[in-house]
Design an enzyme around this catalytic site. Structure first.
Site, PDB file in Angstrom:
ATOM      1  N   PRO A   2      64.229  54.696  74.537  1.00 61.50           N
ATOM      2  CG  PRO A   2      64.111  56.516  76.209  1.00 61.50           C
ATOM      3  CD  PRO A   2      64.315  56.471  75.562  1.00 61.50           C
ATOM      4  CD  GLU A   3      65.452  48.300  75.036  1.00 63.15           C
ATOM      5  OE1 GLU A   3      64.205  47.034  76.142  1.00 63.15           O
ATOM      6  OE2 GLU A   3      66.383  47.971  74.307  1.00 63.15           O
ATOM      7  CE  LYS A  52      59.995  50.644  75.796  1.00 61.35           C
ATOM      8  NZ  LYS A  52      60.455  50.398  74.252  1.00 61.35           N
ATOM      9  NE  ARG A 264      62.542  49.869  66.640  1.00 60.47           N
ATOM     10  CZ  ARG A 264      63.019  49.508  67.636  1.00 60.47           C
ATOM     11  NH1 ARG A 264      61.820  50.096  68.168  1.00 60.47           N
ATOM     12  NH2 ARG A 264      64.489  49.811  69.697  1.00 60.47           N
TER      13      ARG A 264
END
Ligand SMILES: [Zn+2]
Length: 274
Positions: A2-3, A52, A264
């Site tokens: 999750p960002e 995060k 990524r």
């Protein structure tokens, strides 16, 4: 993973829905059992998130004297919420639950985190010192700090955005979208990006994350750029370059490119981003 906006929303939800009354704290899986015992019966009285990382304060005492629960979800971690049943009992445990918070009318189950630990306030600050500024927190000197950190690095700006010691919070979607919105090539070295453009990138990351925080959804497309012929294409309505490989750029028609950067998927417009 999750960002940052998801983490800030989770932190806010945990405090709003589980705060200010004694909680039952358990570790059904057992790996957190000793620490859970330290927190059991205490109230959740404060919270903070940075990038995060989630920090939950336990006990009605000054910050320095409180026990803090530090959680980082990593790639596989998840919080799940379930209502108590009609008898006020929590639902049966499903899977490997590291931590369970039992509140007045629901439980919060944490599974698979990279980090779940009880720490002191000093240890909270040790974690914060390793992290870059968080655009959602945006303390007074943070924009300047971000500019200085980027200017001091020779690595590509596309890598720097994913480096939590440079900026804490954005992930792969905001990387692609904000670099496009500001028009910076992901391959330009941090040291070679003009200060003014790095400042604009900070502002845009903050705007994007704030929007995600408000809506719970990442949607970076500005209304003036929406293509009328694409009403059924959800991703075309939400993103400029993310997951749009080979399709025409909304602004210039050039094919959106894709390649791996540090494992990524990176998406960009070779024409609009310089
Ligand atoms: Zn373009």
């Amino acid at each position: 993973m999750p960002e940052g906006h998801v983490i800030h929303r989770l932190t806010g939800r945990l405090l709003a829905e589980f705060g200010s009354y004694p909680l039952k704290v358990l570790s059904p899986q057992g790996r957190f059992a000793d620490s859970a015992q330290l927190l059991d019966g205490q109230s959740l009285t404060g919270s903070a998130s940075w990038g995060k990382h989630i920090f939950l304060k336990f006990g009605d005492v000054p910050d320095e004297l409180a026990l803090w629960l530090h959680v980082h979800l990593g790639l596989y971690g998840k919080w799940r919420f379930y209502p108590l049943d009609a008898f006020g009992d929590p639902p049966p445990v499903r899977g490997e639950i590291r931590l369970r918070l039992v509140g007045k009318d629901q439980v919060a189950d944490l599974s698979g985190p990279t980090r779940c630990a009880v720490v002191t306030f000093a240890e909270v600050h040790q974690v914060l010192r390793r992290l870059g500024p968080d655009p959602l927190v945006n303390q007074p000197a943070d924009r300047e700090r971000f500019i200085t950190l980027v200017k001091s690095r020779k690595r590509a700006i596309g890598e720097l955005i994913m480096d939590q010691s440079v900026v804490a919070g954005p992930g792969n979607i905001y990387r692609a979208e904000c670099l496009f919105r500001v028009g910076i090539s992901p391959f330009r070295k941090g040291a070679n990006v003009a200060q003014r453009r790095i400042g604009l990138l900070w502002d845009d990351l903050r705007a994007g994350l704030l929007d995600g925080l408000a809506t719970g959804l990442i949607s970076t497309m500005l209304p003036q750029d929406l293509l009328p012929e694409d009403p059924a294409d959800i991703e075309a309505q939400r993103f400029y370059v993310y997951h749009r490989t080979g399709r025409p750029c909304v602004r210039c028609g050039t094919e959106i490119a894709e390649q791996l950067m540090q494992n990524r998927r990176l998406f960009w417009c070779p024409n609009c981003q310089r």
